[in-house]
Each structure stands twice: as structure tokens, then as C-alpha cells.
Scaffold this active site. Structure first.
Site, PDB file in Angstrom:
ATOM      1  N   TRP A 155       0.821  -1.209   0.000  1.00 32.86           N
ATOM      2  CA  TRP A 155       0.000   0.000   0.000  1.00 32.86           C
ATOM      3  C   TRP A 155       0.853   1.256   0.000  1.00 32.86           C
ATOM      4  O   TRP A 155       0.557   2.217  -0.710  1.00 32.86           O
ATOM      5  CB  TRP A 155      -0.981  -0.015   1.169  1.00 32.86           C
TER       6      TRP A 155
ATOM      7  N   ASP B  40      -1.919   6.772   6.462  1.00 34.25           N
ATOM      8  CA  ASP B  40      -3.021   5.962   5.920  1.00 34.25           C
ATOM      9  C   ASP B  40      -3.441   4.994   7.017  1.00 34.25           C
ATOM     10  O   ASP B  40      -2.883   3.906   7.152  1.00 34.25           O
ATOM     11  CB  ASP B  40      -2.560   5.220   4.666  1.00 34.25           C
TER      12      ASP B  40
ATOM     13  N   LYS C 271     -12.834  -1.309   7.333  1.00 32.19           N
ATOM     14  CA  LYS C 271     -12.139  -2.199   8.266  1.00 32.19           C
ATOM     15  C   LYS C 271     -12.770  -2.099   9.658  1.00 32.19           C
ATOM     16  O   LYS C 271     -13.241  -3.080  10.206  1.00 32.19           O
ATOM     17  CB  LYS C 271     -10.659  -1.838   8.368  1.00 32.19           C
TER      18      LYS C 271
END
Length: 360
Positions: free
Chosen positions: A101, A172, A196
Site C-alpha cells: 500500500w 493511511d 475495516k
């Protein structure tokens, strides 16, 4: 039968939240309509959005000098939005690379005529480590230092918040937000996909310090321009109304179950139990250095990869779903976000022990 869903995202949601949403699905607040059908301009939904933001601020103790935005496009859109909002061409920006990511975020930043400095790169360890504090330098001229606190694919997590000095820190936090207490004041900007720990996919939360507003490039689309979205209270366009509604329910559920301190204790206990089961076994292993192990995404491999398919089939039959590892990593991965109860982790540990007994 409800299963224990170990998906990395969209992830399992708290059952009380789902039950509340189900009870209101066809008649929200006595309106005779679903919340899915209510205009985002209608005063009751505006109040719902304000409540979601207020509760989120309270949970995270967000300072008054920060704006909370409800955006769309996921964290992936923020890979572009961050440089478009915080830089001009030729600026220096810094990144810490700890997995797939952060690699994607770095690649996107390079599209904006920037001097992209990778201050730390953990690729040599196959992304099983995080950089030691003090082992990297952040250019004093950098517009920001970006990092990914938790890499969901590799199960790698920073054990500390990096020290960026006077450079704004950008994080992030898609897979860690609301999982434990957080000092928002350490950051210039936080962004996180909701799918999430905060709700369903479709909503991205951005928490940005006000002094970083007003810097967007002219090419920045309005829906990605933090200043324009802040001025419109995140309603420059039609927001993801159902996701905002569910974020509010999830935030209240966290408050009702003890807040972030209690949530952090539960999450740490779940992770400790699962890692202990892996480490005490000669059949299972985890590749991540101990100090950098994720609380929320736990990858593990079997001694014989030929048994992977049988392991997954047996897990599914036992009501343990979505345990297959990411396609780029293989093996297994158990994502144990806020909504995963200790009972689910215990059920997985028991299944793993029985599978080892019969196949080891």
C-alpha cells in the site's frame, strides 16, 4: 448461522450495529422511508451526519484545529489527493515504504512532478520489517512525511508513530483507526477507508489540520479538494449516505463498549492469543519480525503448502471464512478488526490445533 468473517475488508461489522440498521431499514426515525432513500439535504440526515462526525471526534479526541471530512474513492483516491492538496510542482515529499500500500502511494505521488524521497525502504526484507526509529532522515524541506501504520497484505505494523519533526505527518490509517487510542495531534493529516473498523466500503474519512487547507493545486477535482469539501461540510456532491449513517452507529457502539482504551485492550489480547498459538506450533509460522507484527492482520503459513486448500475447506465448514492469504503472499491471513470477538479468535485457534493434530 453467522460465521466468523476474517476478511481483510470489507470486514465483519458489529452484530448490534447490523441489527439496529436492519430494524430501521424500511422506516428510519419514523420517516416511513429507509435511510437509503432520504435526501442528504434533508435536515434529519444532516443531523445524522453531524452526529457521526461529533461522535468520531469525541472518540478520537480530535482537536478543534482539525476538520473531519467524509469523502469517497477509498484510500486509493487519497494517494492522489494528498499530493494534489499539499504540494506544488517541484516540491519534496517523503515516504516510508513498508509494503504494497505504501508502494502504491509512492507510485501515485511520482505522477505530480515531485521530488519523492523514500526515506526508508523495507523491500529487502520482503516487507516483514519496519524501520527502526532514528534509522532514516526526513528532508527538512519536505511538504509531508507519509507512512502506512499497518500494511494489511503483509501483516506489518509500526510499533511507534514516526517522528517527522516539523514536517507534517500523513498517515493511511485505514486498518488501524478506532482500534486503539490515537494522538491525532501528532499528524498533519489522517485518511482511512471505512471498511475495516468504521463501517462499510464507500466512505473515506479524512482528518486534516486546518493550516494545511487552502493549498490545493488548480487541477484538483472538487470532490478531492479538502478546502472545498470542508466548506461544503462534505456535501459538495452526494455523500455515501448509508455509510455515514453506519459510521455513526459503529462509533456509538465503540463508545458503549468502553471506548478506544477498552477496544485497544481487546484487540491486543486477540492478537497475542493468535500469535501465541502460531509461535508454539511447529506446524504454523508467521514471517514478520516480532516488533512489527500487526494487531489486525495476522498472516501465517502451513508447514506443507499442499495442505492449504484442505485447511481452508475445513475452516469454511467450521464457520471460519475468508482466511485465504492475499494472492501476492499466499498462505493464510486472519484479519481480526474491532468487530471480531475473542470467541472468533478462540474458534480459529481451536481449529488450527485440531488441523495440526490430524495433519502434522
Amino acid at each position: 448461522m453467522r460465521v466468523y468473517n476474517f476478511s481483510a475488508g470489507p470486514a465483519q461489522l458489529p452484530l448490534p450495529v447490523l441489527e439496529r440498521a436492519a430494524s430501521e431499514l424500511t422506516d428510519w426515525g419514523g420517516s416511513g422511508m429507509s435511510v437509503l432513500e432520504v435526501s442528504h439535504r434533508e435536515k434529519d440526515f444532516v443531523a445524522c451526519a453531524v452526529d457521526a462526525e461529533t461522535t468520531l471526534r469525541r472518540l478520537l479526541a480530535v482537536p478543534e484545529s482539525y476538520r473531519v471530512l467524509f469523502l469517497q474513492g477509498g484510500a486509493t483516491a487519497q494517494f492522489a489527493a494528498v499530493p494534489m492538496n499539499l504540494t506544488t510542482a517541484g516540491d519534496t515529499v517523503a515516504y516510508l515504504n513498508t509494503g504494497q500500500w505504501s508502494t502504491k502511494a509512492i507510485k501515485q505521488a511520482r505522477a505530480y512532478d515531485l521530488d519523492v524521497v523514500v526515506s526508508a525502504d523495507e523491500s529487502a526484507s520482503s516487507y516483514t520489517t519496519t524501520p527502526d526509529p532514528g534509522s532514516y532522515e526526513v528532508p527538512a524541506t519536505a511538504r509531508y512525511l507519509h507512512y502506512t501504520p499497518n500494511e494489511t497484505i503483509g501483516g506489518v505494523e509500526f510499533p511507534n508513530v514516526p517522528d517527522a519533526g516539523d514536517v507534517p505527518l500523513v498517515g493511511d490509517l485505514s486498518s488501524t483507526i478506532l482500534s486503539r487510542p490515537l494522538d491525532v495531534g501528532r499528524f498533519g493529516l489522517i485518511y482511512a477507508g471505512a471498511q475495516k473498523n468504521m463501517g462499510p466500503s464507500g466512505l473515506t474519512v479524512v482528518i486534516v489540520r486546518e493550516d494545511l487547507l487552502g493549498r490545493a493545486r488548480t487541477i484538483t477535482p472538487g470532490v478531492l479538494d479538502y478546502t472545498k469539501m470542508a466548506a461544503a461540510n462534505s456535501m459538495l456532491n452526494t455523500p455515501p449516505t448509508f455509510s455515514v449513517y453506519l459510521l455513526g452507529l459503529v462509533a456509538h457502539w465503540i463508545e458503549d463498549t468502553g471506548g478506544l482504551t477498552a477496544m485497544g485492550e481487546r484487540n491486543q489480547a486477540k492478537a497475542a492469543a493468535l500469535y501465541a498459538a502460531i509461535d508454539s506450533s511447529g506446524f504454523y509460522s508467521n514471517p514478520v519480525e516480532e516488533r512489527s507484527r500487526s494487531w489486525t492482520n495476522v498472516p501465517f503459513t502451513l508447514a506443507d503448502p499442499a495442505l492449504d486448500a484442505e485447511f481452508l475447506a475445513g475452516a469454511l465448514a467450521a464457520g471460519l471464512t475468508n482466511l485465504k492469504g492475499h494472492r501476492s503472499v499466499g498462505g493464510m491471513r486472519a484479519s481480526i478488526y474491532n468487530a471480531m470477538p475473542m470467541e472468533g479468535v478462540t474458534a480459529l485457534i481451536d481449529y488450527m490445533a485440531e488441523f495440526e493434530r490430524t495433519h502434522g
